[in-house]
Design a protein around this motif. Sequence first.
Motif, short mmCIF file in Angstrom:
data_model
loop_
_atom_site.label_atom_id
_atom_site.label_comp_id
_atom_site.label_asym_id
_atom_site.label_seq_id
_atom_site.Cartn_x
_atom_site.Cartn_y
_atom_site.Cartn_z
N THR A 401 4.94 -12.82 0.24
CA THR A 401 5.33 -11.19 0.57
C THR A 401 6.43 -10.70 -0.20
O THR A 401 6.87 -9.41 -0.03
CB THR A 401 5.44 -10.87 2.10
N HIS A 434 1.66 -20.30 12.34
CA HIS A 434 2.10 -19.04 13.08
C HIS A 434 2.36 -18.13 11.96
O HIS A 434 2.30 -16.88 11.69
CB HIS A 434 2.66 -18.86 14.05
N ASP A 437 -0.53 -17.34 9.60
CA ASP A 437 -1.24 -16.14 10.16
C ASP A 437 -0.58 -14.63 9.58
O ASP A 437 -1.28 -13.99 9.34
CB ASP A 437 -1.38 -16.26 11.55
N LEU A 438 0.73 -14.77 9.70
CA LEU A 438 1.33 -13.66 9.60
C LEU A 438 1.33 -13.31 8.09
O LEU A 438 1.33 -12.21 7.63
CB LEU A 438 2.92 -13.80 9.90
N THR A 440 -1.35 -14.19 6.08
CA THR A 440 -2.55 -13.61 5.96
C THR A 440 -2.74 -12.22 6.35
O THR A 440 -3.44 -11.34 5.60
CB THR A 440 -3.58 -14.51 6.32
N ALA A 441 -1.97 -12.09 7.39
CA ALA A 441 -2.22 -10.67 7.85
C ALA A 441 -1.74 -9.44 6.86
O ALA A 441 -2.07 -8.48 6.82
CB ALA A 441 -1.37 -10.42 9.33
N ASN A 442 -0.53 -9.76 6.14
CA ASN A 442 0.05 -9.11 5.31
C ASN A 442 -0.90 -8.99 4.03
O ASN A 442 -1.15 -7.69 3.55
CB ASN A 442 1.19 -9.62 4.73
N PHE A 444 -4.26 -8.85 3.99
CA PHE A 444 -5.40 -8.09 4.54
C PHE A 444 -4.91 -6.61 4.62
O PHE A 444 -5.70 -5.79 4.21
CB PHE A 444 -6.02 -8.40 5.58
N ALA A 445 -3.88 -6.59 5.08
CA ALA A 445 -2.98 -5.18 5.71
C ALA A 445 -2.78 -4.55 3.97
O ALA A 445 -3.27 -3.25 4.19
CB ALA A 445 -1.78 -5.23 6.28
N GLU A 448 -6.13 -3.27 2.65
CA GLU A 448 -6.77 -2.05 3.40
C GLU A 448 -5.86 -0.78 3.00
O GLU A 448 -6.30 0.32 2.68
CB GLU A 448 -6.54 -2.42 4.68
#
Length: 563
Positions: A401, A434, A437-438, A440-442, A444-445, A448
């Motif tokens: 990130t 964990h 997961d954070l 990967t969320a970034n 995809f966000a 989008e």
Amino acid sequence: MLTLVTESSKQAGPAELRNEAWSRRDLPAWQKLEQHASQMRETTLGELFNTDPGRASTFAIEDLGMYADFSKNRINTETLALLVKLAEQCGLEEKITAMFNGQKINVSEDRAVLHTALRAPREVTIEVDGQNVVPEVHEVLEKMAHFATAVRSGQWRGHTGDPIRNIINIGIGGSDLGPRMAYHALRQFSDRKLRLEFISNIDGAEFAEATHGLDPAETLFIVSSKSWRTLEALTNATTAREWTLAAFDGDTTAIASHFVAVSTNTDGVTEFGIDPSNMFVFWDWVGGRYSLDSAVGLSLMVAIGPENFTEMLGGFHDVDEHFRTTPLERNIPALMGLISVWYNNFMGAQSQAILPYSHYLTHLPAYLQQLEMESNGKHVTLGGTQVDYQTGQIIWGQPGTNGQHAFYQLLHQGTKLIPCDFIAVIEPLSELEHQHDLLTANIFAQTEGLAFGRSAQELRDTGSPEEQIPHRHCKGNQPTTTLLLDRLDPRSLGSLIAVYEHKVFTQGVIWDVDSFDQWGVELGKLLADTIIDELTADDAQPMDHDCSTTELIRRYRTGRSRK
């Protein structure tokens, strides 16, 4: 037995592979794409998704241990159909066959282009000038494996009998970027008792830092230079030789225990003091930026072991077969190349960002920068005529990130069209799940947010002050491709690299350029050979440069107290 060589491939020469003199822009598909682009510029990703609820599956391919999501690109089915038609009119499939068959598609150097042979199974036949090259490839791989095992097991000893604990790879360009990138990517598969360092820059500071605190008695240098004449590699190798000899009172017999070479120049290697039996060869049909899976990857094999290296080769070969046999409309690297052409030549993009969301892929953007910009940064066609369209893209990037807090502001709200490749990994390599997961969320966000932005009305609905809305508004419509890997391991890394290799090949075919020479690189080397003498001479030499270069040389000499 799979045999790729054909009678036509034996007979075809470089002249037969040259294209006709007309411009690619005269092709019917090119002209239709120009017309189509004028419509697509007015179409947003939001509109494309609203009118096609099944778009996510229509524009995605799952194969090779990866999921390639092309849906957030500014394309529709007509775009892809026209791009595939352009590829057909440029003869992409025929040229894929020509490359795999060993035809001399590097026309300016009259050479075959066979990095694919480096990972071909033993039973494959690939001929260059009538000789099957696959057996000698495997002969070198076996020699590499024997050496790597000897170092890893402690059987290979230094001059004083100590086992090797430090390996230093000396090279430049592909001889550095490839093994450096792959070693970092596969650190979890490496022997942590061995320390692997890389030296490429001619700046002596890199050598000093890489060797700081190391014991020469436990240090092995792997020097990669195809010609054994590369300025940076030989300068650093000579410094390494002096550093080693200083530790052994000038005993030149120590060189045999602490140096091995990756080269084609036996005489040069021998003169340097390296035992020719400790030279690992490769061939003129292997370009530097395509050489990771040759002997250039020796330091990597020592670090991760022969079995993991073989797995990586398997990943390369998986993609080779996919690229060679899969129809263009479902061919991952071909589609990546065609979509990049779409943005570069029809939508006005100037660059592409490579954004891996993996710490282990930190060096991937730099590796791909060389792969693409050195391959396709060309201004003439295969036939030697000036192109009248854009060729190579500017490649840049940084892992997420980190990049989100550096340049994503420009991606979201800037004025430039910058297509982005996002690379994610499903299976975490660290125990901190964990955090994965954070991470990967970034990713995809970000894809989008880049695609759909945030409208003024959405901001009002969430209570944003009216005066801030123009500043907070993100228009979206920024294209992205997402490559979602099942895991990051030797096989998947090989697959990922090969996807980009064949993407670059696809671009080169469409642009009708030679993706396998690099004459522009040679110019700088030639000029530097002259200037170094002028910088270091005891007395000022007559100079034949422009006034700026001449003045810079004079000021440097003055600063170094040379008259």
